[in-house]
Structure formats: structure tokens, C-alpha cells
Design a protein around this motif. Structure first.
Motif, PDB file in Angstrom:
ATOM      1  N   ARG A   1      -7.597  -3.281   1.110  1.00  0.00           N
ATOM      2  CA  ARG A   1      -6.743  -4.104   1.977  1.00  0.00           C
ATOM      3  C   ARG A   1      -7.519  -4.419   3.249  1.00  0.00           C
ATOM      4  O   ARG A   1      -8.080  -3.512   3.868  1.00  0.00           O
TER       5      ARG A   1
ATOM      6  N   SER B   1      -8.776   2.054   0.577  1.00  0.00           N
ATOM      7  CA  SER B   1      -7.805   1.059   0.130  1.00  0.00           C
ATOM      8  C   SER B   1      -8.417  -0.338   0.189  1.00  0.00           C
ATOM      9  O   SER B   1      -9.090  -0.696   1.163  1.00  0.00           O
TER      10      SER B   1
ATOM     11  N   GLU C   1       0.835  -1.208   0.000  1.00  0.00           N
ATOM     12  CA  GLU C   1       0.000   0.000   0.000  1.00  0.00           C
ATOM     13  C   GLU C   1       0.866   1.254   0.000  1.00  0.00           C
ATOM     14  O   GLU C   1       0.613   2.210  -0.746  1.00  0.00           O
TER      15      GLU C   1
END
Length: 282
Positions: free
Chosen positions: A111, A109, A97
Motif C-alpha cells: 500500500r 504491506s 489493510e
């Protein structure tokens, strides 16, 4: 007349052949392109099961590449065309990231944590019985640290297999456990360092190593009897927080995002939990 008939037959065959080619091309065009997922070895068997469910419901095929988290991270840094990456830690997804390699949408994001791994000590069937008899402890009450600390001299040098701590999160956890029970200085020179926990499993299964420290999930799918392994208390090693990311360069980004969101379904979380992981609270 014979020549005319031959020309008619040939023309008919050409039309038929072109039609077949057109149909095949259309089929290829409409076929879903496969997702390519990179996965840490501990989660490979679980991902195989998840992939079957996902493909059955979406018709999107999946190609899976496994390895240690460190190896896969290096491949991604060097431009490997993966769509998603299931790491055995959170450090490498965070690093990706920071490098700008994780897909973001409106500053969100892609993630997240998909599971928390559980560490176990696995041994040959006759190992635990022999040690428990020697130190007069019931098998069910024999801890991993008691087992290792009370190995008889005949068992040394100890050929304990662990994943490489330099590239594999489960190797880091195994090393930390041995340090916390003050056995790392004694054992480290004889430890077999495998490339990943998949190779640790192979070492013990083949008999090349009598003992291995690996993921509970691996033994779940191998249907290993619970009497042949010992759970390692989580307080004796760093938490194995495992994260997944959608990669910014994903060739099949829409399908990758679909798979990423699909993981949040309760039934899928239950499958991950049944495989030997803790799942984060929603």
C-alpha cells in the motif's frame, strides 16, 4: 482409386486442422493474462496512459474498471477479482489493510501513495467573464470563493455539481471547501450530487450544470483552457492523498506486484505529475 484419394485428402486435412488447433492452443497458453485494475474516476485518464506504457514494455494487457472509491471498495469487500485498486483517498486502502485484504510480503504491506489530487472549480466559458466584470476583478485574480460568493441573483438556485461526499473523496473535499467559505448551508439543497467526478465532468461538459468541482487531471486530458477553471487553494479542504494497493486475492499477483513497483520509476512519476497531481517525495 477415387475412394483412396478421398481418404488421403481427408487424412491430410485432419492433420492440418489438428496442427492449427495445437498452434492456437500454444499461443493462448503463452499469452499473458490481463491485469484487472480498479481505479477511482479522477485517475482513469492518467491510468489509461500508464497502462499503455506498461503493456508496451511488458506485453501484459490491462483491463480497467472505474467508479467512485466507495463503490469500488464495496465491490472489493464483496470479492470482486481485481488485482490492484487505485483509490482517490488513503482511508479506504487503510481499511482494506485492516480487513486483511491487502497483500503483505514479510510484514511489508503493498500500500502506498501514488499522488495528491488538486481540486478546481470548472465553469462554462462565459461564466467567469460575466462574474469578473460584475465585481470588477481581473479574471486571473478571481478566486473560487470570490466567484461563488458574488454570483448574481439570476444564477440562483445554483446548479453546482460535485461528487457524492458519501462515496467519493473529491466530493468530501468539495463539501469541505464549501463549508470553509460558509456557502454549504446556502447551496447544499440545490447541489447536484454526481456518482463520481467523472460524472461531474459530464454534467458541466453537457451543459446540465454550469459549474462543477472536480480534479485538475480531468481537465488536463480534456485540454480545457486554463481561463475556464479556477484552482481551489489546498488549505481550504483536506489533502486528497491517493493510494494504491495490491489485493491479497489478486488473480495475477506477480504481475500486480510488477506494476506496483514500476510506478516508482522517475519517468512514471513525472507522467503522474504532468497529469495534474503532486507526487510524494522518494
Amino acid at each position: 482409386m477415387g475412394l483412396i484419394k478421398s481418404q488421403i485428402v481427408l487424412r491430410h486435412l485432419c492433420v492440418t486442422f489438428i496442427g492449427i488447433l495445437s498452434f492456437s492452443a500454444a499461443s493462448v497458453c503463452h499469452a499473458e493474462k490481463p491485469l484487472h485494475i480498479a481505479v477511482a474516476s479522477n485517475f482513469k485518464s492518467t491510468l489509461d496512459v500508464l497502462a499503455q506504457h506498461f503493456t508496451a514494455s511488458t506485453q501484459i494487457p490491462i483491463i480497467i474498471s472505474q467508479g467512485s472509491s466507495g463503490q469500488l471498495f464495496a465491490q472489493i469487500e464483496n470479492g470482486a477479482p481485481y488485482d490492484l485498486f487505485f483509490s482517490a483517498d488513503q482511508a479506504r486502502p487503510k481499511s482494506l489493510e485492516l480487513l486483511g485484504l491487502v497483500f503483505k510480503n514479510n510484514d511489508t504491506s503493498y500500500r502506498k501513495t501514488y499522488g495528491i489530487g488538486k481540486l478546481i472549480l470548472w465553469m462554462k466559458p462565459n461564466q467567469k467573464k460575466r462574474i469578473s466584470e460584475q465585481i470588477h476583478i481581473e479574471i486571473n485574480h478571481l478566486s473560487a470563493s470570490q466567484y461563488l460568493k458574488n454570483l448574481p441573483p439570476s444564477e440562483h438556485p445554483l446548479r453546482l455539481s460535485i461528487a457524492n461526499p458519501n462515496t467519493a473523496p473529491y466530493g468530501i473535499a468539495a463539501k469541505s471547501f464549501l463549508q470553509n467559505i460558509n456557502l454549504w448551508p446556502t447551496l447544499q439543497k440545490d447541489i447536484i450530487r454526481a456518482q463520481n467526478v467523472g460524472q461531474v465532468f459530464q454534467h458541466v461538459q453537457s451543459g446540465n450544470s454550469p459549474l462543477g468541482i472536480l480534479a485538475l487531471s480531468q481537465l488536463h486530458y480534456a485540454k480545457v483552457n486554463q481561463q475556464h477553471y479556477i484552482a481551489i487553494p489546498p488549505q481550504l479542504h483536506p489533502a486528497i492523498i491517493q493510494q494504491v494497493v495490491v489485493l491479497k486475492s489478486a488473480p495475477q499477483r506477480d504481475q500486480a506486484m510488477q506494476f506496483y513497483q514500476w510506478l516508482d520509476q522517475q519517468s512514471i512519476r513525472a507522467l503522474i505529475q504532468q497529469a495534474g497531481y503532486s507526487v510524494p517525495l522518494k
